[in-house]
Write a protein that holds these residues in place. Structure first.
Motif, PDB file in Angstrom:
ATOM      1  N   PRO A 135       0.854  -1.200   0.000  1.00 36.40           N
ATOM      2  CA  PRO A 135       0.000   0.000   0.000  1.00 36.40           C
ATOM      3  C   PRO A 135       0.887   1.246   0.000  1.00 36.40           C
ATOM      4  O   PRO A 135       2.072   1.195   0.298  1.00 36.40           O
ATOM      5  CB  PRO A 135      -0.766  -0.133   1.327  1.00 36.40           C
ATOM      6  N   ALA A 136       0.264   2.365  -0.317  1.00 31.97           N
ATOM      7  CA  ALA A 136       0.959   3.645  -0.217  1.00 31.97           C
ATOM      8  C   ALA A 136       1.286   3.881   1.246  1.00 31.97           C
ATOM      9  O   ALA A 136       0.530   3.473   2.129  1.00 31.97           O
ATOM     10  CB  ALA A 136       0.104   4.763  -0.786  1.00 31.97           C
ATOM     11  N   PRO A 137       2.403   4.567   1.533  1.00 28.96           N
ATOM     12  CA  PRO A 137       2.720   4.836   2.936  1.00 28.96           C
ATOM     13  C   PRO A 137       1.703   5.814   3.527  1.00 28.96           C
ATOM     14  O   PRO A 137       1.113   6.611   2.791  1.00 28.96           O
ATOM     15  CB  PRO A 137       4.116   5.448   2.875  1.00 28.96           C
ATOM     16  N   PRO A 138       1.500   5.754   4.845  1.00 27.56           N
ATOM     17  CA  PRO A 138       0.595   6.721   5.474  1.00 27.56           C
ATOM     18  C   PRO A 138       1.121   8.151   5.241  1.00 27.56           C
ATOM     19  O   PRO A 138       2.322   8.335   5.061  1.00 27.56           O
ATOM     20  CB  PRO A 138       0.634   6.371   6.957  1.00 27.56           C
ATOM     21  N   PRO A 139       0.237   9.143   5.231  1.00 31.37           N
ATOM     22  CA  PRO A 139       0.674  10.506   4.929  1.00 31.37           C
ATOM     23  C   PRO A 139       1.830  10.997   5.813  1.00 31.37           C
ATOM     24  O   PRO A 139       2.754  11.636   5.322  1.00 31.37           O
ATOM     25  CB  PRO A 139      -0.576  11.348   5.168  1.00 31.37           C
TER      26      PRO A 139
END
Length: 164
Positions: A154-158
């Protein structure tokens, strides 16, 4: 007859040096095998290695994989090191390993910091294994879906994205 005796004498004199060189090469290859296993090279670059508990026939070692690694960077595939390194001299391999940057999940920073001795040991093992296999699939750009199997990140957390 004298020429044959002289040649035989030279061969006998050289035998200990040849044996020592062979022993040194064997020791370096043992070290190279250890580095390849301990650094995780096989985990991605040897098909089925991680899924089979670290077991794979030597014939497929480091031949790359069709398994994609997909994330915000696109999709990457573990390259066939036996094709790549067998086309490089030892000095070319060292230079490449020092500056190489790659997309995830390749831990290129670990390769960049390896000692010359460990890089040489890896190179010697790969040279001994020989050139075989096919190139890995080309990397895919972000947003392009892989058609084969892929591990998805997944994309990294903001917050993590800002820190990087």
């Amino acid at each position: 007859m004298r020429n044959h005796l002289a040649a035989f004498a030279l061969l006998l004199a050289a035998t200990p040096a040849l044996q020592a060189a062979e022993a040194d090469t064997a020791a370096v290859q043992r070290r190279g095998r250890e580095v390849l296993h301990q650094s995780g090279c096989h985990d991605c670059h040897t098909p089925g290695f991680a899924m089979n508990g670290g077991q794979a026939p030597e014939s497929v070692w480091l031949t790359g994989d069709q398994l994609g690694w997909n994330g915000p960077w696109g999709t990457t595939y573990a390259s066939n090191l036996r094709l790549r390194l067998n086309d490089m001299s030892r000095d070319e391999w060292r230079a490449y390993a020092r500056i190489m940057k790659a997309r995830p999940p390749m831990p290129y920073w670990a390769l960049n910091s390896m000692s010359d001795a460990d890089l040489d040991a890896i190179w010697l093992v790969v040279k001994a294994l020989g050139k075989t296999g096919t190139p890995a699939p080309a990397a895919l750009a972000p947003g392009v879906e892989p058609t084969g199997p892929a591990v998805r990140f997944p994309a990294p957390p903001p917050a993590a994205a800002k820190a990087g």
